[in-house]
Design a protein around this motif. Structure first.
Motif, PDB file in Angstrom:
ATOM      1  N   ALA A 202       6.521  -2.692  -0.736  1.00  0.00           N
ATOM      2  CA  ALA A 202       6.234  -1.425  -1.425  1.00  0.00           C
ATOM      3  C   ALA A 202       7.025  -1.213  -2.702  1.00  0.00           C
ATOM      4  CB  ALA A 202       6.506  -0.258  -0.468  1.00  0.00           C
ATOM      5  N   GLY A 203       8.160  -1.875  -2.866  1.00  0.00           N
ATOM      6  CA  GLY A 203       9.017  -1.606  -4.022  1.00  0.00           C
ATOM      7  C   GLY A 203       8.343  -1.821  -5.361  1.00  0.00           C
ATOM      8  N   TYR A 204       8.019  -3.064  -5.676  1.00  0.00           N
ATOM      9  CA  TYR A 204       7.411  -3.382  -6.964  1.00  0.00           C
ATOM     10  C   TYR A 204       6.000  -2.825  -7.081  1.00  0.00           C
ATOM     11  CZ  TYR A 204      11.243  -6.624  -7.845  1.00  0.00           C
ATOM     12  OH  TYR A 204      12.482  -7.164  -8.066  1.00  0.00           O
ATOM     13  N   LEU A 205       5.186  -3.027  -6.052  1.00  0.00           N
ATOM     14  CA  LEU A 205       3.805  -2.565  -6.122  1.00  0.00           C
ATOM     15  C   LEU A 205       3.731  -1.042  -6.087  1.00  0.00           C
ATOM     16  CD1 LEU A 205       1.944  -5.179  -3.883  1.00  0.00           C
ATOM     17  CD2 LEU A 205       2.492  -5.245  -6.329  1.00  0.00           C
ATOM     18  N   GLY A 206       4.700  -0.407  -5.426  1.00  0.00           N
ATOM     19  CA  GLY A 206       4.737   1.046  -5.397  1.00  0.00           C
ATOM     20  C   GLY A 206       5.056   1.637  -6.756  1.00  0.00           C
TER      21      GLY A 206
END
Length: 228
Positions: free
Chosen positions: A89-93
């Motif tokens: 979820a970090g980068y894509l979020g």
């Protein structure tokens, strides 16, 4: 004699929108390492860590602490939740946050409401999570600035700020992925932890995220170019 102020034609509005958008992109690329862009970079880091936190909660976990580092880093300590989706979820979020904010600026007249919503979001982080000192200060200061912008700023200024935040998020993601998961694959990044726990290589997960971020970014720019 009173002057009559008319709205610009749709074609002229599209040209202005395109010019502002691509001028912002060029400015960010040229001055990426400039201290002037530090607030935008920290906002992107904020969205990155917030995405980890929200996915933790969405998959049944609990956020223990929410940390931001003034050196453009951060961490979320959590208990439970789906580890795969939380790490992903970090980068894509943060990419998704950028898309949503840019979409609001480009396709709606709700810019001031979106800016106000960002203020509330930062206050929620302060109240619900356990931010470290820098994260607490950052959320309160950034939230206050955004609140003032939403209340006193013009539609044009709110629109410009949302575009700046949206574009910086969309551009920061691929640049950060290249730096932390491909060039410096030895770092203990999200991709490295994903590789340790679910297999594959750090570079592999980084490349997957990189392709997604580039495709989404190009798609958004095409939408802007064709925007009516």
């Amino acid at each position: 004699m009173n002057e009559v102020i008319t709205e610009p034609s749709p074609e002229k509005s599209r040209k202005i929108t395109r010019l502002i958008t691509f001028a912002v992109i060029v400015a960010i690329v040229i001055g990426w390492h400039s201290s002037w862009l530090y607030p935008l970079k920290m906002l992107t880091v904020f969205f990155h860590e917030l995405s980890h936190a929200l996915m933790t909660i969405a998959t049944g976990g609990k956020v223990v602490s929410f940390e931001l580092d003034p050196r453009q880093g951060g961490a979320v300590m959590s208990a439970g939740g789906n580890r795969f989706w939380t790490l992903t979820a970090g980068y894509l979020g943060s990419l998704l946050w950028g898309v949503v904010l840019f979409w609001f600026a480009d396709r709606t007249r709700l810019d001031r409401y979106a800016t106000g919503a960002l203020t509330l979001l930062m206050l929620v982080v302060v109240l619900l999570f356990s931010p470290n000192q820098f994260a607490l200060i950052f959320c309160l200061v950034a939230g206050a600035v955004l609140a003032l912008l939403a209340i006193k700023g013009s539609h044009w200024l709110n629109d410009l700020v949302l575009r700046l935040i949206g574009i910086s998020c969309m551009m920061y993601v691929p640049l950060d992925i290249i730096s932390d998961t491909i060039i410096r694959s030895h770092l203990r990044s999200d991709a490295a932890m994903l590789a340790e726990e679910f297999g594959g290589a750090t570079i592999l997960w980084g490349l997957i995220w990189l392709v997604i971020s580039v495709v989404v970014g190009v798609w958004m720019m095409v939408k802007v170019w064709r925007s009516k």
